[in-house]
Design a protein around this motif. Structure first.
Motif, short mmCIF file in Angstrom:
data_model
loop_
_atom_site.label_atom_id
_atom_site.label_comp_id
_atom_site.label_asym_id
_atom_site.label_seq_id
_atom_site.Cartn_x
_atom_site.Cartn_y
_atom_site.Cartn_z
N THR A 154 0.82 -1.20 0.00
CA THR A 154 0.00 0.00 0.00
C THR A 154 0.86 1.26 0.00
O THR A 154 1.99 1.26 0.51
CB THR A 154 -0.93 0.02 1.22
OG1 THR A 154 -0.13 -0.06 2.41
CG2 THR A 154 -1.89 -1.15 1.19
N SER A 155 0.30 2.33 -0.57
CA SER A 155 1.06 3.57 -0.71
C SER A 155 0.14 4.77 -0.52
O SER A 155 -1.01 4.76 -0.96
CB SER A 155 1.71 3.62 -2.10
OG SER A 155 2.39 4.85 -2.31
N LEU A 156 0.66 5.81 0.16
CA LEU A 156 -0.05 7.06 0.33
C LEU A 156 0.63 8.14 -0.50
O LEU A 156 1.86 8.22 -0.54
CB LEU A 156 -0.08 7.49 1.80
CG LEU A 156 -0.84 6.59 2.78
CD1 LEU A 156 -0.86 7.23 4.16
CD2 LEU A 156 -2.27 6.35 2.31
N ARG A 157 -0.17 8.99 -1.11
CA ARG A 157 0.38 10.02 -2.00
C ARG A 157 0.90 11.25 -1.26
O ARG A 157 1.38 12.19 -1.89
CB ARG A 157 -0.69 10.46 -3.00
CG ARG A 157 -1.10 9.37 -3.97
CD ARG A 157 -2.00 9.94 -5.05
NE ARG A 157 -2.44 8.91 -5.98
CZ ARG A 157 -3.15 9.16 -7.07
NH1 ARG A 157 -3.51 10.40 -7.36
NH2 ARG A 157 -3.53 8.17 -7.87
N ILE A 158 0.82 11.28 0.06
CA ILE A 158 1.27 12.46 0.79
C ILE A 158 2.79 12.61 0.76
O ILE A 158 3.31 13.66 1.16
CB ILE A 158 0.77 12.42 2.24
CG1 ILE A 158 1.26 11.15 2.95
CG2 ILE A 158 -0.74 12.50 2.30
CD1 ILE A 158 0.86 11.07 4.42
N ARG A 189 5.89 5.88 1.46
CA ARG A 189 5.06 5.95 2.66
C ARG A 189 3.92 4.95 2.52
O ARG A 189 3.13 5.01 1.57
CB ARG A 189 4.50 7.35 2.87
CG ARG A 189 3.74 7.51 4.18
CD ARG A 189 3.16 8.90 4.31
NE ARG A 189 4.17 9.88 4.66
CZ ARG A 189 4.57 10.14 5.90
NH1 ARG A 189 4.06 9.45 6.93
NH2 ARG A 189 5.47 11.06 6.16
N CYS A 190 3.83 4.04 3.48
CA CYS A 190 2.79 3.00 3.43
C CYS A 190 1.59 3.32 4.30
O CYS A 190 0.52 2.76 4.11
CB CYS A 190 3.38 1.64 3.80
SG CYS A 190 4.20 1.60 5.39
N ASP A 191 1.75 4.22 5.29
CA ASP A 191 0.61 4.76 6.04
C ASP A 191 1.04 6.09 6.64
O ASP A 191 2.12 6.60 6.34
CB ASP A 191 0.08 3.78 7.09
CG ASP A 191 1.10 3.44 8.17
OD1 ASP A 191 1.98 4.28 8.45
OD2 ASP A 191 1.02 2.34 8.75
N ARG A 192 0.22 6.66 7.48
CA ARG A 192 0.50 8.02 7.97
C ARG A 192 1.70 8.09 8.90
O ARG A 192 2.30 9.15 9.07
CB ARG A 192 -0.74 8.59 8.67
CG ARG A 192 -1.91 8.82 7.71
CD ARG A 192 -3.03 9.59 8.38
NE ARG A 192 -4.09 9.88 7.42
CZ ARG A 192 -4.08 10.91 6.58
NH1 ARG A 192 -3.06 11.76 6.60
NH2 ARG A 192 -5.08 11.10 5.74
N ASP A 193 2.07 7.00 9.51
CA ASP A 193 3.15 7.02 10.49
C ASP A 193 4.42 6.31 10.04
O ASP A 193 5.46 6.46 10.70
CB ASP A 193 2.67 6.38 11.80
CG ASP A 193 1.53 7.14 12.44
OD1 ASP A 193 1.42 8.36 12.18
OD2 ASP A 193 0.75 6.53 13.19
N TYR A 194 4.35 5.51 8.95
CA TYR A 194 5.49 4.68 8.59
C TYR A 194 5.83 4.76 7.10
O TYR A 194 4.96 4.99 6.26
CB TYR A 194 5.22 3.21 8.95
CG TYR A 194 5.24 2.93 10.43
CD1 TYR A 194 6.43 2.60 11.09
CD2 TYR A 194 4.07 3.03 11.19
CE1 TYR A 194 6.44 2.36 12.44
CE2 TYR A 194 4.08 2.79 12.55
CZ TYR A 194 5.27 2.45 13.18
OH TYR A 194 5.29 2.22 14.54
N PHE A 195 7.12 4.52 6.83
CA PHE A 195 7.63 4.33 5.48
C PHE A 195 8.01 2.87 5.30
O PHE A 195 8.33 2.18 6.28
CB PHE A 195 8.88 5.20 5.23
CG PHE A 195 8.60 6.66 5.07
CD1 PHE A 195 8.39 7.21 3.82
CD2 PHE A 195 8.55 7.49 6.18
CE1 PHE A 195 8.13 8.56 3.67
CE2 PHE A 195 8.30 8.85 6.04
CZ PHE A 195 8.09 9.38 4.78
N MET A 196 7.99 2.41 4.05
CA MET A 196 8.47 1.07 3.73
C MET A 196 9.75 1.19 2.90
O MET A 196 9.78 1.89 1.88
CB MET A 196 7.43 0.28 2.96
CG MET A 196 7.85 -1.14 2.62
SD MET A 196 8.06 -2.18 4.09
CE MET A 196 6.33 -2.36 4.58
#
Length: 278
Positions: free
Chosen positions: A198-202, A220-227
């Motif tokens: 999963t990926s977030l565009r922020i 960025r895979c969610d609001r708090d973490y990177f992959m």
């Protein structure tokens, strides 16, 4: 002298065992997704059910049973040719009477189904000289949306260029990031496309190629973490190495401040005499 009605009845009775066998063995297939980014392995699960009195055996030296997957272009129903030199679609298996088994297969390993379009596929089981077909199932191959790219050159392979692309596409209503790679120059090759999750565009995903051959993707895979995903890219190989979940530095800094505050017992309130206002 036999009448026409007697002959017809005899023929019908002779065909009953064959009709019973057809109804007693079934083979079907389901895909993990309805859409795949060009170059993915296209995973599916084949479900074999055996209600016949005999066992089904595929892949063993003493068995003549076999299981394949046929793929067609939707629209003109042109059947694709296999490019796997006869490699098995599934691992060897045996299904006894009144049993069933689910088997994993990767359609993209056996067919060049990279062109963006709709395809139809079905499993086919050959048992005791009989052909049992599953229903045609559709899957779409899509190009993906390019969000970043990088070019790798090789000091030990002059003229070889490898282009990496980070592609975005929705999967089950969630945006995913994919890594695709292709060679040009002295070699023409399309590598397997990998779903990075999963990926977030922020935050803009990044791809870094080190001189030693490591390819590092950070997204960025969610609001708090990177992959952080690492591959090794050599002239004749492209291999996945590791995945690591990294906390956002700003979030991590805030967490550390809160930890220090808790460890110190907090900041005590300042008490001034009632006549002092500062």
């Amino acid at each position: 002298m036999k009448t026409a009605k007697t002959i017809a009845a005899a023929i019908f009775a002779a065909t009953l065992p064959a009709l019973a066998d057809i109804s007693e063995i079934s083979v079907n297939m389901t895909f993990d997704s309805i859409e795949y980014v060009s170059g993915e392995r296209v995973r599916a699960v084949i479900d074999v059910k055996n209600a016949s009195p005999g066992k089904i055996s595929v892949g063993y030296s003493n068995s003549e049973d076999s299981l394949i997957v046929e793929v067609f272009r939707s629209g003109d129903m042109h059947q694709l040719e296999r490019n796997d030199r006869g490699a098995p679609f599934v691992a060897e298996f045996m299904v006894k009477p009144n049993e069933g088994q689910k088997l994993e297969t990767f359609v993209g390993d056996h067919y060049a189904a990279r062109e963006p379009r709709r395809y139809l596929a079905r499993p086919v089981l050959i048992h005791d000289g009989m052909r049992y077909e599953g229903q045609l199932r559709a899957f779409d191959v899509v190009p993906g949306l390019k969000v970043a790219s990088a070019l790798q050159m090789f000091s030990n392979r002059e003229g070889l260029r490898r282009e990496f692309s980070l592609l975005s596409w929705n999967r089950k209503s969630v945006e995913h990031l994919f890594l695709a790679a292709s060679d040009s120059g002295t070699s023409e090759r399309e590598w397997v496309t990998t779903d990075l999750g999963t990926s977030l565009r922020i935050a803009q995903p990044t791809i870094t190629i080190l001189p030693s051959g490591e390819v590092i993707v950070l997204h960025r895979c969610d609001r708090d973490y990177f992959m952080r995903t690492e591959f090794w890219s050599l002239p004749d190989a492209l291999e996945f190495q590791s995945r690591e979940l990294l906390q956002d530095p700003e979030i991590a800094g805030a967490e550390r401040v809160r930890e220090l505050y808790r460890d110190s017992g907090g900041v005590k309130a300042k008490h001034n005499p009632w006549w002092k206002f500062w």
